[in-house]
Enzyme design. Structure first.
Site, PDB file in Angstrom:
ATOM      1  N   ASP A 256       9.593   5.806  11.323  1.00 25.85           N
ATOM      2  CA  ASP A 256       9.645   4.667  12.234  1.00 25.85           C
ATOM      3  C   ASP A 256      11.010   4.660  12.923  1.00 25.85           C
ATOM      4  O   ASP A 256      11.850   3.788  12.681  1.00 25.85           O
ATOM      5  CB  ASP A 256       9.423   3.366  11.471  1.00 25.85           C
ATOM      6  CG  ASP A 256       8.043   3.322  10.822  1.00 25.85           C
ATOM      7  OD1 ASP A 256       7.048   3.269  11.563  1.00 25.85           O
ATOM      8  OD2 ASP A 256       7.966   3.357   9.585  1.00 25.85           O
TER       9      ASP A 256
ATOM     10  N   PHE B  99       0.858  -1.185   0.000  1.00 24.81           N
ATOM     11  CA  PHE B  99       0.000   0.000   0.000  1.00 24.81           C
ATOM     12  C   PHE B  99       0.900   1.243   0.000  1.00 24.81           C
ATOM     13  O   PHE B  99       0.824   2.107   0.882  1.00 24.81           O
ATOM     14  CB  PHE B  99      -0.964   0.016   1.183  1.00 24.81           C
ATOM     15  CG  PHE B  99      -2.220   0.801   0.882  1.00 24.81           C
ATOM     16  CD1 PHE B  99      -3.151   0.298  -0.008  1.00 24.81           C
ATOM     17  CD2 PHE B  99      -2.448   2.025   1.465  1.00 24.81           C
ATOM     18  CE1 PHE B  99      -4.294   1.027  -0.317  1.00 24.81           C
ATOM     19  CE2 PHE B  99      -3.600   2.767   1.168  1.00 24.81           C
ATOM     20  CZ  PHE B  99      -4.523   2.260   0.269  1.00 24.81           C
TER      21      PHE B  99
ATOM     22  N   HIS C  16       7.277   5.735   0.703  1.00 22.24           N
ATOM     23  CA  HIS C  16       7.939   4.569   0.118  1.00 22.24           C
ATOM     24  C   HIS C  16       8.605   4.937  -1.213  1.00 22.24           C
ATOM     25  O   HIS C  16       9.719   4.499  -1.499  1.00 22.24           O
ATOM     26  CB  HIS C  16       6.922   3.449  -0.143  1.00 22.24           C
ATOM     27  CG  HIS C  16       6.213   2.964   1.077  1.00 22.24           C
ATOM     28  ND1 HIS C  16       4.903   3.266   1.338  1.00 22.24           N
ATOM     29  CD2 HIS C  16       6.641   2.188   2.102  1.00 22.24           C
ATOM     30  CE1 HIS C  16       4.536   2.683   2.470  1.00 22.24           C
ATOM     31  NE2 HIS C  16       5.570   2.031   2.962  1.00 22.24           N
TER      32      HIS C  16
ATOM     33  N   SER D  90       0.511   4.428   5.537  1.00 21.99           N
ATOM     34  CA  SER D  90      -0.550   3.625   4.920  1.00 21.99           C
ATOM     35  C   SER D  90      -1.816   3.656   5.758  1.00 21.99           C
ATOM     36  O   SER D  90      -2.926   3.512   5.242  1.00 21.99           O
ATOM     37  CB  SER D  90      -0.070   2.183   4.747  1.00 21.99           C
ATOM     38  OG  SER D  90       1.077   2.128   3.922  1.00 21.99           O
TER      39      SER D  90
END
EC number: 6.3.2.1
Length: 280
Positions: free
Chosen positions: A150, A32, A37, A186
Site C-alpha cells: 500500500d 483477516f 500482516h 485479504s
C-alpha cells in the site's frame, strides 16, 4: 496475549508498559490476517518490548458500493496468528467505540492523496488518516509498521506524521508475495481459480518495468504505454490505473529517476488489486 475492545482498557495497558520503560510497536490492520500482516507483527516484536495489533474494519475508508459488508473477517484466526507472531495486545474495537454518534472530526492530507487510489476512491484517505491518527493517540507507539504494498497509504501516513508532529517512527516493510509473485492481500480470497491465475499478470508487468529500467529506459510515457499493453493482453484484467510518479509527493514524471514509484491498480473480475515497484 490480551484482547481489549475499548480505548480505555487499551490506554490503561499501554500506560502500564510505558511506566516500566518498555517500547511499544503498533501494527494497524483490518483483520483477516495473512503472511504479510504476520511479517509486520514479527518485525515489531523483534524491535519493541511490546506489540499492539489493531483489528478494525474501518468503515470510514470504504466508499459507496465498496466491499465493507463483504470484507472478509475471521477474528479467531487473527488471534491465533497474532499470538504465534508475538503480539502482546489486540485492540479490537467496534465502530461505535471508534466513531460515536457525536463524532465530527477528520484528518485530511492534501496533494499526495489526489492521484492513484485517491482519484478513484474519494474520501478513502480521509478515512485512513483519521483512523490511523486515532490509533496513534490511543496506543502511543514508538514505532508503527505498514506494508509497502500500500505504497500511497504509506507515503500519506509518513507525511501526516511529519506534518502533525506525531512522536513515532513509521516503518515500511517489504511486500510479501505468493509463489507466482501476486502480492498477499485479504481480498485475494475473492478470486476464482481462473481469476487467481490471471492476477499474476500484475507482478509480471512490474517485473518487466524493473528490467526495462535496469536496461536504461528513462522515458516514462514509453514505459507506461508498454505496461498498459501487457496488462491489457490479459482478458480478465481491467486497469484502474498504472502511474509512474516520484517517490515522495507522488506526482507524475516524464523522465524516470530515483526515487520512483510505479503503482498499479487492476480489477480482475470484481476484485480490485494493487501492487507497485519502488526504485530507490
Amino acid at each position: 496475549m490480551k484482547i481489549a475492545e475499548t480505548k480505555q482498557e487499551t490506554r490503561k495497558i499501554v500506560k502500564e508498559w510505558k511506566k516500566q520503560g518498555l517500547s511499544v510497536g503498533l501494527v494497524p490492520t483490518m483483520g483477516f490476517l495473512h503472511e504479510g500482516h504476520e511479517s509486520l507483527i514479527l518485525k515489531s516484536a523483534a524491535e519493541n518490548d511490546k506489540t499492539v495489533v489493531s483489528v478494525f474494519v474501518n468503515p470510514m475508508q470504504f466508499g459507496k458500493n465498496e466491499d465493507l459488508e463483504d470484507y472478509p473477517r475471521d477474528f479467531e484466526r487473527d488471534c491465533s496468528i497474532c499470538r504465534k507472531a508475538g503480539a502482546d495486545l489486540i485492540f479490537h474495537p467496534c465502530p461505535q467505540e471508534m466513531y460515536p454518534a457525536d463524532f465530527f472530526s477528520y484528518v485530511n492530507v492534501d496533494r499526495i492523496t489526489e492521484g492513484l487510489c485517491g482519484s478513484d476512491r474519494p474520501g478513502h484517505f480521509r478515512g485512513v488518516c483519521t483512523v490511523v491518527s486515532k490509533l496513534f493517540h490511543i496506543t502511543t507507539p514508538d514505532r508503527a509498521y505498514f506494508g509497502q504494498k500500500d505504497a500511497q497509504q504509506l507515503a500519506v501516513i509518513k507525511k501526516m506524521v511529519q506534518d502533525l508532529d506525531f512522536d513515532l517512527q513509521v516503518i515500511g516493510c517489504p511486500t510479501v508475495r505468493e509463489a507466482d509473485g501476486l502480492a498477499k492481500s485479504s481480498r485475494n480470497t475473492y478470486l476464482s481459480p481462473e481469476e487467481r491465475k490471471a492476477a499474476a499478470v500484475i507482478h509480471r508487468t512490474l517485473e518487466y518495468a524493473k528490467e526495462a529500467i535496469s536496461q536504461g529506459q528513462r522515458d516514462a510515457g514509453e514505459l507506461k504505454k508498454e505496461l498498459v499493453s501487457r496488462i491489457e493482453k490479459e482478458p480478465l484484467a481491467e486497469i484502474d490505473y498504472i502511474e509512474l510518479v516520484d517517490g515522495e509527493l507522488l506526482q507524475p514524471v516524464k523522465v524516470l529517476k530515483k526515487p520512483l514509484l510505479i503503482a498499479a491498480a487492476v480489477r480482475v473480475g470484481k476484485t480490485r488489486l494493487i501492487d507497485n515497484y519502488f526504485w530507490e
